[in-house]
Design a protein around this motif. Structure first.
Motif, PDB file in Angstrom:
ATOM      1  N   ARG A  96      20.234 -27.275  21.611  1.00  0.00           N
ATOM      2  CA  ARG A  96      20.909 -27.352  20.304  1.00  0.00           C
ATOM      3  C   ARG A  96      22.331 -27.901  20.452  1.00  0.00           C
ATOM      4  N   ALA A  97      23.014 -27.525  21.525  1.00  0.00           N
ATOM      5  CA  ALA A  97      24.367 -28.065  21.760  1.00  0.00           C
ATOM      6  C   ALA A  97      24.300 -29.583  21.950  1.00  0.00           C
ATOM      7  N   ILE A  98      23.277 -30.055  22.656  1.00  0.00           N
ATOM      8  CA  ILE A  98      23.118 -31.507  22.863  1.00  0.00           C
ATOM      9  C   ILE A  98      22.793 -32.194  21.529  1.00  0.00           C
ATOM     10  N   THR A  99      22.043 -31.503  20.676  1.00  0.00           N
ATOM     11  CA  THR A  99      21.778 -32.037  19.338  1.00  0.00           C
ATOM     12  C   THR A  99      23.093 -32.299  18.601  1.00  0.00           C
ATOM     13  N   TRP A 100      24.051 -31.370  18.730  1.00  0.00           N
ATOM     14  CA  TRP A 100      25.337 -31.546  18.058  1.00  0.00           C
ATOM     15  C   TRP A 100      26.157 -32.668  18.674  1.00  0.00           C
ATOM     16  N   MET A 101      25.963 -32.924  19.971  1.00  0.00           N
ATOM     17  CA  MET A 101      26.634 -34.076  20.585  1.00  0.00           C
ATOM     18  C   MET A 101      26.168 -35.361  19.904  1.00  0.00           C
ATOM     19  N   PHE A 102      24.852 -35.491  19.756  1.00  0.00           N
ATOM     20  CA  PHE A 102      24.319 -36.695  19.103  1.00  0.00           C
ATOM     21  C   PHE A 102      24.715 -36.725  17.628  1.00  0.00           C
TER      22      PHE A 102
ATOM     23  N   ILE B  75      16.333 -35.291  20.362  1.00  0.00           N
ATOM     24  CA  ILE B  75      14.930 -34.890  20.494  1.00  0.00           C
ATOM     25  C   ILE B  75      14.262 -35.691  21.617  1.00  0.00           C
ATOM     26  N   VAL B  76      14.531 -37.002  21.650  1.00  0.00           N
ATOM     27  CA  VAL B  76      13.956 -37.837  22.717  1.00  0.00           C
ATOM     28  C   VAL B  76      14.459 -37.354  24.083  1.00  0.00           C
TER      29      VAL B  76
END
Lengths: 225, 225
Positions: A96-102, B75-76
């Motif tokens: 989820r943290a990486i989702t916020w990076m994107f 997601i990818v």
């Protein structure tokens, strides 16, 4: 040897911390990793030696031994994966943290940069007064959605993460625009980021580069015939 | 239970594979992971149930048990980290592939989307003919740099990776624009992506959704009084 990043010899933002080396500096400060900086003129950024490191001729790059990376988001993620402090241990919270990076770089930043570029490049065009409000509506749409999500929380998903680091650097671009003030929780979120000791160290380091470059060029000017 | 993604009930691109669920479908096909798709109307995308999954009210989202993600890039990356086939094993090559994921979405895609949006939203404005060439120059700048980097290679950094997957979906947006044709190696690169069996399965799956929606709405139209 510590890793080496590249930054503007003289940042076009006047040392306001908007150049993308700020993200990498801040990440390295958060995890306590010393680093070297190689400063580049605009000319050097377009020269073959730099293009071999960065195909799009930008800063920052990041070199650690024989690993060479570019793209501030990718560099921050690389640092976050190798040191504690920027990504949660739990696998789901980490995703989820990486989702916020994107989200910071691909959903929130583009309309902000588009508005900035119009202000720089189209200010004298006949259509400027008509386009600017549309661009600001695009920024407000994203800010409204982000504000609704953040609510009263301190950070986007639990503890401070690389997602917050990038989002704060994106919102920083709106300082002085008057746009952020309609979202008190986002203003407070930005301020929360800016008061982190690691942020301050990174900010001061990039400002020192700009100040030194200004001093040098003004002394050159004085000494010139 | 397989993971569930969301996609447009009726994609505004007419089934050309430009909606961002295509990236997730393609990644899942590359790694051989079955998935379910939940289709959303434009109304449902802005409803509270979806906003709880995606704060910006877009598609795709990705749910796997109690993990919920959004942002196609994130997601990818999540899929690529959990299955073989989209990221190299070697840590340095892996970091470089992730760099290309960010480069595709944050450096190459924004000027392409900006041009697209102008074509949709500003076509009738007095300034359109003056702005469009500038926007196309912005796209060409990135294409030129990408083309110079790619050279005669098949993929951006060794074997096909999630970086190529995202870059191909970005270049796909230029099909029919006439802009890609000046860069034969990029045209060949795009074609190389499109001929991958996993790409074709993903493309056919998203097209089938659009075709079914069109058939249904035309039969509704026929049956309407």
């Amino acid at each position: 040897m510590p890793p080496t990043m590249t930054a503007f010899e003289r940042s076009p933002d006047g040392g306001r911390g908007l150049a993308r080396d700020m993200r990498v500096r801040w990440a390295l400060e958060e995890v306590g990793q010393p680093y070297d900086v190689r400063l580049l003129s605009f000319e050097a950024m377009k020269a073959p030696a730099h293009l071999a490191l960065h195909p799009f001729g930008q800063i920052p790059t990041y070199e650690d031994g024989d690993l060479a990376l570019f793209e501030s988001g990718a560099i921050v993620l690389h640092i976050a994966e190798r040191h504690a402090g920027l990504l949660p241990d739990d696998a789901k919270a980490r995703a989820r943290a990486i989702t916020w990076m994107f989200a910071a770089l691909t959903t929130v930043e583009p309309p902000i940069v588009e508005r900035e570029m119009a202000r720089i490049l189209e200010r004298d065009e006949a259509w400027y007064d008509q386009r600017l409000p549309r661009l600001e509506d695009g920024v407000r749409k994203r800010l409204g959605e982000l504000s609704a999500f953040l609510g009263e929380a301190d950070w986007l998903d639990g503890a401070f993460s690389a997602g917050d680091l990038l989002m704060v650097t994106v919102l920083l671009r709106l300082k002085g625009s008057g746009l952020l003030e309609d979202y008190p929780n986002l203003s407070a979120y930005l301020a929360r980021g800016e008061t982190r000791p690691a942020y301050k160290r990174a900010f001061d380091a990039q400002l020192a580069v700009f100040t030194a470059a200004s001093r040098q060029s003004s002394s050159t000017a004085v000494n010139s015939p």
